[in-house]
Write a protein that holds these residues in place. Sequence first.
Motif, PDB file in Angstrom:
ATOM      1  N   GLN A  98       0.819  -1.199   0.000  1.00  0.00           N
ATOM      2  CA  GLN A  98       0.000   0.000   0.000  1.00  0.00           C
ATOM      3  C   GLN A  98       0.862   1.261   0.000  1.00  0.00           C
ATOM      4  O   GLN A  98       0.554   2.238  -0.695  1.00  0.00           O
ATOM      5  N   THR A  99       1.954   1.227   0.770  1.00  0.00           N
ATOM      6  CA  THR A  99       2.851   2.394   0.781  1.00  0.00           C
ATOM      7  C   THR A  99       3.488   2.601  -0.580  1.00  0.00           C
ATOM      8  O   THR A  99       3.586   3.728  -1.086  1.00  0.00           O
ATOM      9  N   LEU A 100       3.920   1.504  -1.191  1.00  0.00           N
ATOM     10  CA  LEU A 100       4.546   1.613  -2.512  1.00  0.00           C
ATOM     11  C   LEU A 100       3.547   2.091  -3.556  1.00  0.00           C
ATOM     12  O   LEU A 100       3.886   2.871  -4.452  1.00  0.00           O
ATOM     13  N   LEU A 101       2.267   1.625  -3.439  1.00  0.00           N
ATOM     14  CA  LEU A 101       1.234   2.084  -4.387  1.00  0.00           C
ATOM     15  C   LEU A 101       1.014   3.595  -4.254  1.00  0.00           C
ATOM     16  O   LEU A 101       0.861   4.310  -5.248  1.00  0.00           O
ATOM     17  N   LEU A 102       0.971   4.086  -3.034  1.00  0.00           N
ATOM     18  CA  LEU A 102       0.786   5.526  -2.849  1.00  0.00           C
ATOM     19  C   LEU A 102       1.971   6.317  -3.413  1.00  0.00           C
ATOM     20  O   LEU A 102       1.805   7.409  -3.971  1.00  0.00           O
ATOM     21  N   LEU A 103       3.180   5.779  -3.267  1.00  0.00           N
ATOM     22  CA  LEU A 103       4.340   6.456  -3.850  1.00  0.00           C
ATOM     23  C   LEU A 103       4.259   6.485  -5.368  1.00  0.00           C
ATOM     24  O   LEU A 103       4.609   7.485  -6.014  1.00  0.00           O
ATOM     25  N   LEU A 104       3.783   5.381  -5.964  1.00  0.00           N
ATOM     26  CA  LEU A 104       3.626   5.364  -7.420  1.00  0.00           C
ATOM     27  C   LEU A 104       2.528   6.327  -7.860  1.00  0.00           C
ATOM     28  O   LEU A 104       2.646   6.985  -8.907  1.00  0.00           O
ATOM     29  N   CYS A 105       1.457   6.426  -7.067  1.00  0.00           N
ATOM     30  CA  CYS A 105       0.413   7.407  -7.374  1.00  0.00           C
ATOM     31  C   CYS A 105       0.987   8.829  -7.295  1.00  0.00           C
ATOM     32  O   CYS A 105       0.661   9.694  -8.119  1.00  0.00           O
ATOM     33  N   LEU A 106       1.833   9.058  -6.294  1.00  0.00           N
ATOM     34  CA  LEU A 106       2.460  10.365  -6.157  1.00  0.00           C
ATOM     35  C   LEU A 106       3.328  10.674  -7.362  1.00  0.00           C
ATOM     36  O   LEU A 106       3.324  11.804  -7.882  1.00  0.00           O
ATOM     37  N   LYS A 107       4.075   9.680  -7.826  1.00  0.00           N
ATOM     38  CA  LYS A 107       4.924   9.894  -9.000  1.00  0.00           C
ATOM     39  C   LYS A 107       4.107  10.236 -10.231  1.00  0.00           C
ATOM     40  O   LYS A 107       4.409  11.205 -10.964  1.00  0.00           O
ATOM     41  N   ALA A 149       7.951   7.287   4.234  1.00  0.00           N
ATOM     42  CA  ALA A 149       7.361   6.213   3.441  1.00  0.00           C
ATOM     43  C   ALA A 149       8.436   5.363   2.787  1.00  0.00           C
ATOM     44  O   ALA A 149       8.347   4.121   2.766  1.00  0.00           O
ATOM     45  N   LEU A 150       9.472   6.017   2.255  1.00  0.00           N
ATOM     46  CA  LEU A 150      10.556   5.257   1.629  1.00  0.00           C
ATOM     47  C   LEU A 150      11.274   4.399   2.653  1.00  0.00           C
ATOM     48  O   LEU A 150      11.679   3.271   2.360  1.00  0.00           O
ATOM     49  N   SER A 199       9.557  -4.702  -4.865  1.00  0.00           N
ATOM     50  CA  SER A 199       9.944  -3.495  -4.123  1.00  0.00           C
ATOM     51  C   SER A 199      11.005  -2.693  -4.885  1.00  0.00           C
ATOM     52  O   SER A 199      10.902  -1.465  -5.025  1.00  0.00           O
ATOM     53  N   CYS A 200      12.020  -3.381  -5.382  1.00  0.00           N
ATOM     54  CA  CYS A 200      13.070  -2.683  -6.122  1.00  0.00           C
ATOM     55  C   CYS A 200      12.516  -2.052  -7.396  1.00  0.00           C
ATOM     56  O   CYS A 200      12.847  -0.905  -7.731  1.00  0.00           O
ATOM     57  N   ARG A 201      11.642  -2.808  -8.085  1.00  0.00           N
ATOM     58  CA  ARG A 201      11.085  -2.250  -9.326  1.00  0.00           C
ATOM     59  C   ARG A 201      10.196  -1.054  -9.024  1.00  0.00           C
ATOM     60  O   ARG A 201      10.250  -0.037  -9.718  1.00  0.00           O
ATOM     61  N   GLY A 202       9.391  -1.143  -7.964  1.00  0.00           N
ATOM     62  CA  GLY A 202       8.541  -0.011  -7.620  1.00  0.00           C
ATOM     63  C   GLY A 202       9.345   1.225  -7.248  1.00  0.00           C
ATOM     64  O   GLY A 202       9.003   2.344  -7.634  1.00  0.00           O
ATOM     65  N   LEU A 203      10.423   1.045  -6.486  1.00  0.00           N
ATOM     66  CA  LEU A 203      11.259   2.188  -6.129  1.00  0.00           C
ATOM     67  C   LEU A 203      11.934   2.802  -7.343  1.00  0.00           C
ATOM     68  O   LEU A 203      12.063   4.032  -7.461  1.00  0.00           O
ATOM     69  N   LEU A 204      12.363   1.965  -8.287  1.00  0.00           N
ATOM     70  CA  LEU A 204      12.972   2.502  -9.498  1.00  0.00           C
ATOM     71  C   LEU A 204      11.959   3.254 -10.350  1.00  0.00           C
ATOM     72  O   LEU A 204      12.284   4.270 -10.971  1.00  0.00           O
ATOM     73  N   ILE A 205      10.717   2.750 -10.370  1.00  0.00           N
ATOM     74  CA  ILE A 205       9.673   3.466 -11.133  1.00  0.00           C
ATOM     75  C   ILE A 205       9.384   4.809 -10.477  1.00  0.00           C
ATOM     76  O   ILE A 205       9.256   5.840 -11.149  1.00  0.00           O
ATOM     77  N   ALA A 206       9.285   4.813  -9.139  1.00  0.00           N
ATOM     78  CA  ALA A 206       9.039   6.077  -8.445  1.00  0.00           C
ATOM     79  C   ALA A 206      10.189   7.058  -8.634  1.00  0.00           C
ATOM     80  O   ALA A 206       9.983   8.275  -8.669  1.00  0.00           O
ATOM     81  N   ALA A 207      11.408   6.547  -8.800  1.00  0.00           N
ATOM     82  CA  ALA A 207      12.576   7.411  -8.959  1.00  0.00           C
ATOM     83  C   ALA A 207      12.648   8.067 -10.324  1.00  0.00           C
ATOM     84  O   ALA A 207      13.548   8.885 -10.558  1.00  0.00           O
ATOM     85  N   GLN A 208      11.699   7.724 -11.240  1.00  0.00           N
ATOM     86  CA  GLN A 208      11.724   8.360 -12.558  1.00  0.00           C
ATOM     87  C   GLN A 208      11.412   9.849 -12.475  1.00  0.00           C
ATOM     88  O   GLN A 208      11.786  10.611 -13.364  1.00  0.00           O
ATOM     89  N   HIS A 209      10.734  10.272 -11.413  1.00  0.00           N
ATOM     90  CA  HIS A 209      10.565  11.703 -11.212  1.00  0.00           C
ATOM     91  C   HIS A 209      11.807  12.229 -10.498  1.00  0.00           C
ATOM     92  O   HIS A 209      12.257  11.656  -9.507  1.00  0.00           O
ATOM     93  N   PRO A 210      12.394  13.325 -10.969  1.00  0.00           N
ATOM     94  CA  PRO A 210      13.664  13.781 -10.391  1.00  0.00           C
ATOM     95  C   PRO A 210      13.610  14.050  -8.885  1.00  0.00           C
ATOM     96  O   PRO A 210      14.534  13.689  -8.153  1.00  0.00           O
TER      97      PRO A 210
END
Length: 1096
Positions: A98-107, A149-150, A199-210
């Motif tokens: 759920q935390t990772l989903l919210l981070l992806l929504c934020l991105k 969250a991270l 988890s690693c893939r989600g963090l890398l996707i979220a990191a696409q925003h600078p």
Amino acid sequence: MAAPGQPAGSGAPETCGLEPIFEALKLLLSPGGSGSSSLQITKHDVLLSTLKSNLLALEDKFLKDPHWKKLKLLRDEIAHKTACLENAVDVTWLFTSQTLLLLLCLKDTMLHLAADFSPGKPNARTPEVAPALSPDTLSICQQKTVQSALQFVVTLGVCPYLMPGVGVPLRHRTEFGAVVQDVVCLDAAPRAAQRLFTSCRGLLIAAQHPSLGSLIFCRHFGDIAAGLCQLGFCPIKGKPLKPAEEVLNEEERAQCRKALTDLLDQVYQPLVVRELLILQAGPPQPCTDGKTQFGSRAPAWLRRLCGQLLSERLMRPNGVQAVVRGVLEGAGAGAAGGSDAEVMAADWKKCDLIARILASCPQQCLSPESYYKDICPQILDLFHFQDKLAARQFQRVATTTFITMSREHPQLAAKYLLQPMLAPLHRCLNTAEAPETDRVPGTILVTEEEFSRCIEDVFKVYVIGNEPLTVLVDSLLPVLGVLFALYCFTKQSVSHLRSLCEEILFWILGKLERKKAIESLKGFAGLDKSVPSFHSLCQFKAATQGGIMITVQEAISEEEEDEALYQKLSSEQDQVEHLGDLLSHCQESGLAGDFFIFCLKELTQVAMENETELKTKPFSSQSLLELEQHQTLLVEGQQRKLLILQLIAALCERMSEQIFTDISQVVDFVAATLQRACASLAHQAESTVESQTLSMSMGLVAVMLGGAVQLKSSDFAVLKQLMPLLEKVSNTYPDPVIQELAADLRISIATHGAFFTEAVSATAQSTLKKKDSERKLEEQHTSCGRTAADEAKCHPEHQQSNEKSTHQTGLKYDETSLPPQVNEPSTSSSQKSGSITTEGLQEVLVSAYDPQIPTRAAALRTLSHWIEQREAKALEMQEKLLKVFLENLEHEDTFVYLSAIQGIALLSDAYPEKILLGLLAQYDSSKNKSTPETRMKVGEVLMRIVRALGDMVSKYREPLIHTFLRGTRDPDGAHRASSLSNLGELCQRLDFQLGSVVHEVTACLIAVAKTDREVQVRRAAIHVVVLLLRGLSQKATEVLRDVLKDLYHLLKHVMHLEPDDVAKLHAQLALEELDEIMRNFLFPPQKLEKKITVLP
């Protein structure tokens, strides 16, 4: 692995904004009912219950709050694309999802907001207004929420699923990490490997925003990199033993490998290097002393992988700098220029570690040569780092790496490090092969920046590194001629390269073998043409930025040939003098003594040349070419002789008594002297100078045999080298005294000092007296400001060079003919108070009446020094000391009476009440009938006393002023001028104490300046006015207010009626001082200050 990173599709609902997302994150990350604001909850059941309650509260908010509808749709869409982020049984994984989903929504939301943002044009009328922020900009509070969250995602979704030895375990980080390690369920679906992958893939996707990428990689890069290394490179076993050891399919592993490669290329390289080193070292291991150290428990495959990745980082452009920064960043005080000893020691260890890393060739390189070819230019660039805070450590790393590479691979280091660094120096050697275009007059061979960098780099490698490796020494040896030429050039002007060049020459001459060092010095002096030297067509030239550049000399016209020849001869003479200055600092190592002996042997060879061989053969028997060659050889031979004589003269002038450091050098010196004497006898060229030099050299041997030096059996073995020469002198020398002395010395050496005649003893004593007299004479010449030209007038140059060369032995001897306090005044400064004895004091007092001028002056200087140091025994005899000084004041020699003047002044400073009045009586002509010369010397003493007393002179104002005023009426004009000079010094220091006698002083000055017949007296009177105004400065309007007008009229009178120009000049200076005083008095400088008055 980047597929899920695309923004929400076209069917996605409208952007929901950032506020709902952060509200959801805060709700999910709230501590719940624990009542604590900290997230580090230590109990397992409380942690699990908090996670469950936060998940239920979030879902309830999604179902009931209509404002979160858009966010729920966006979350569901992202969860549908990522199957592993759907519902799970494990609470920790569900919370992570759920935390990772919210981070992806934020991105996705931030990307939509940034895409729709179009900033307006800036208003020209209000340029100071800041431009509008992009809507995807996060506030500080929002950044803290994202960081929390991270931290949960990494702590619950990455670290628990790492294999043992991969990364730093949670239990070694915080107490909360230890709790998390226990509550995570590794057996529940989905699998542990799949959870880590998601988890690693989600963090890398979220990191696409600078903005999010900087927050993710700044703190969690190491954990993400560890997870990708495990997922992509961990070896596949037949059957996994533990859930954490489960692996992915080949496609997912390939995605992880590609993601790791892209990540390493994207992130700041020093950070990459540091984290890879941590991964390679493995987790920290507990020690027996309670501390923690990094062990080597990382898996073998991970160590190999990290080593390969580090090598790839190193081989990239600027890879060396990245490796250095990665290791050194975070060094604390050392990086910022601190001085903490422990930090500096740790920094040195890190530098050694980096040097070993850089010097080791990676396995993936084709050969060490290709590796060095790529890496050495980057190492040289470390010397020129511009950041002042890190420059010192970078240069330290470069120096250490330089030395390590030179030690492990000397040939490669010489080719790719030393040759490029020394290339500017090789370019201007006389052996360098340069194209014709580089020899065009005016061409710049080496620019200012390139030359400065070269010299600075050589200094850092050789002097600071201080490792006399063979490859380093051999590489620098060919360019020593250029460095010495640069040293000579910098001695003629101001340059920041002088000290660097000087230190380099000192270092290399100290590290070279003695034979090679002598060869280099011969090349410096021009005695050996085979040694590479500075090209004759090249010249040093001052550059625009204060440095030095090397250019090709301009062509010389016929009109300039004479000037060019003069410049050439002057430069050769300066070169010899600079070589003497250089060797004067190399006496302790013995190099100066060895080179001096070499020059003496060369002088002996000159004396042994047969004059008949130098005569030209008849012209008829030679061709023109042979005749020209013969004449050229004759000219070169004469030039060599003159050069040797110049070298000996320069060394004699600059070397001290410590030029010889051991017995062997003294023996070599005596042998060279005896050989030269024998050669002169063979050619019947015996002279007075040769006879005196021979006597002194044999006297030196007599001193050593007489017990001044503790000789060992090995020393006598060295002395036996003189026996054949002494035998030859005893058989062939015409003087019977020298014959007998040579025979006695030969017997004493053969018997190891058992046979010691009275003649040898008398010679030793005579030599000691003569040596000490010459040494004191030189010291007095220096202390009295005598120049070398004055000494040359007093002593013939050839006699001075020969005699001085004989007594510079550097040996310590017991001189019984003179008291030790007089023999060694230079060492008396180190004596402590009370260290002198009554017998020593009496001996010095007796020496103060010695007929020998140097001995007497040295004794007076010694007494003066004791008075200055407040030696108790000397001060007890103040009356006797004053009598000694006053009697020596009558002496006609400058050394003696100046030493007496200094002693009386120092004694008066210690006891002014007892001595000053007596001096005034002796100075006053009405009370004493001393000679005019003595009274002038007493006047010099009084002037020094007035200066020494300073403000305390006011206590003795009355007797001083009365004596000086009476002196202005003396019949002797010189005494009147002396009295006025002393009066000016006194008035300059009295300030307001002058008030009661200002009228008398002014009347005296006016009368003398207007009526005295002696021009020097009138000058002195006007000069007193100058001193008076200059000393009082702004206080003159108060102290001289009653007589200021009279002084002004006097100065005007002198300017109009005085015939002497010097007196007019003094009056002009006084008027300028008076003008400045009155201007400041009438128009004081404006000060921007505010006065605050406190009312009662």
